[in-house]
Design a protein around this motif. Sequence first.
Motif, PDB file in Angstrom:
ATOM      1  N   ILE A  28      29.633  59.946 -46.215  1.00 57.80           N
ATOM      2  CA  ILE A  28      31.045  60.338 -46.237  1.00 57.80           C
ATOM      3  C   ILE A  28      31.725  59.948 -44.934  1.00 57.80           C
ATOM      4  O   ILE A  28      32.835  59.416 -44.942  1.00 57.80           O
ATOM      5  N   MET A  31      32.289  56.257 -44.941  1.00 61.30           N
ATOM      6  CA  MET A  31      33.381  55.900 -45.840  1.00 61.30           C
ATOM      7  C   MET A  31      34.729  56.240 -45.197  1.00 61.30           C
ATOM      8  O   MET A  31      35.681  55.458 -45.287  1.00 61.30           O
ATOM      9  N   GLN A  32      34.820  57.374 -44.525  1.00 65.03           N
ATOM     10  CA  GLN A  32      36.062  57.749 -43.836  1.00 65.03           C
ATOM     11  C   GLN A  32      36.391  56.734 -42.748  1.00 65.03           C
ATOM     12  O   GLN A  32      37.553  56.341 -42.588  1.00 65.03           O
ATOM     13  N   MET A  35      37.556  53.542 -44.401  1.00 67.93           N
ATOM     14  CA  MET A  35      38.902  53.716 -44.954  1.00 67.93           C
ATOM     15  C   MET A  35      39.949  53.666 -43.844  1.00 67.93           C
ATOM     16  O   MET A  35      40.998  53.048 -44.006  1.00 67.93           O
ATOM     17  N   MET A 107      41.932  50.435 -50.500  1.00 69.08           N
ATOM     18  CA  MET A 107      41.284  51.739 -50.659  1.00 69.08           C
ATOM     19  C   MET A 107      40.378  51.750 -51.891  1.00 69.08           C
ATOM     20  O   MET A 107      39.278  52.295 -51.849  1.00 69.08           O
ATOM     21  N   ASN A 108      40.830  51.131 -52.991  1.00 68.83           N
ATOM     22  CA  ASN A 108      40.011  51.102 -54.205  1.00 68.83           C
ATOM     23  C   ASN A 108      38.720  50.337 -54.001  1.00 68.83           C
ATOM     24  O   ASN A 108      37.701  50.664 -54.598  1.00 68.83           O
ATOM     25  N   THR A 111      36.502  52.981 -52.372  1.00 72.73           N
ATOM     26  CA  THR A 111      36.206  54.200 -53.123  1.00 72.73           C
ATOM     27  C   THR A 111      35.787  53.926 -54.553  1.00 72.73           C
ATOM     28  O   THR A 111      35.446  54.852 -55.277  1.00 72.73           O
ATOM     29  N   LEU A 114      37.895  55.889 -57.123  1.00 71.72           N
ATOM     30  CA  LEU A 114      37.828  57.348 -57.217  1.00 71.72           C
ATOM     31  C   LEU A 114      39.098  57.971 -56.676  1.00 71.72           C
ATOM     32  O   LEU A 114      39.686  57.495 -55.726  1.00 71.72           O
ATOM     33  N   ASN A 115      39.510  59.065 -57.275  1.00 69.47           N
ATOM     34  CA  ASN A 115      40.628  59.839 -56.775  1.00 69.47           C
ATOM     35  C   ASN A 115      40.054  60.976 -55.959  1.00 69.47           C
ATOM     36  O   ASN A 115      39.507  61.934 -56.511  1.00 69.47           O
ATOM     37  N   ILE A 116      40.138  60.870 -54.641  1.00 70.94           N
ATOM     38  CA  ILE A 116      39.525  61.856 -53.755  1.00 70.94           C
ATOM     39  C   ILE A 116      40.614  62.765 -53.198  1.00 70.94           C
ATOM     40  O   ILE A 116      41.497  62.300 -52.480  1.00 70.94           O
ATOM     41  N   PHE A 119      42.901  62.572 -49.660  1.00 68.61           N
ATOM     42  CA  PHE A 119      43.059  61.210 -49.184  1.00 68.61           C
ATOM     43  C   PHE A 119      44.247  60.590 -49.888  1.00 68.61           C
ATOM     44  O   PHE A 119      44.283  60.516 -51.109  1.00 68.61           O
TER      45      PHE A 119
END
Length: 121
Positions: A28, A31-32, A35, A107-108, A111, A114-116, A119
Amino acid sequence: MAKGYSARGGFSGGNNMMRQQQQMQQKILKMQQDMAKAQEEVENSSFNASVGGGVVQATVNGKKELTSLVIKPEAVDAEDVEMLQDLVISAVNEALRQAEAAMESSMNSLTGGLNIPGFNF
């Protein structure tokens, strides 16, 4: 005694669960970071749109700020100001759409679509 419990080791699998949780937290965090980097790259990019055969050109950055607007003299007609206004609006909106699409795409790709919650992209 509870199934899966030993007096020495507690519940079996406890260490494995903690290790999995740590790995998930590391993923995580990565990924942050990815992003944030991707967002910064898009924000530092420029997006151009040209309308009316190139008589009006708009440039925006990834922060969705208008950074340049070029209006060629042949676009200026005192008798038809509405046409010029429409051209400017169209150019700016198209450049903004490009910036938005670039951010969404960036972003896609990280991710997987995904709809997080929490974010915004």
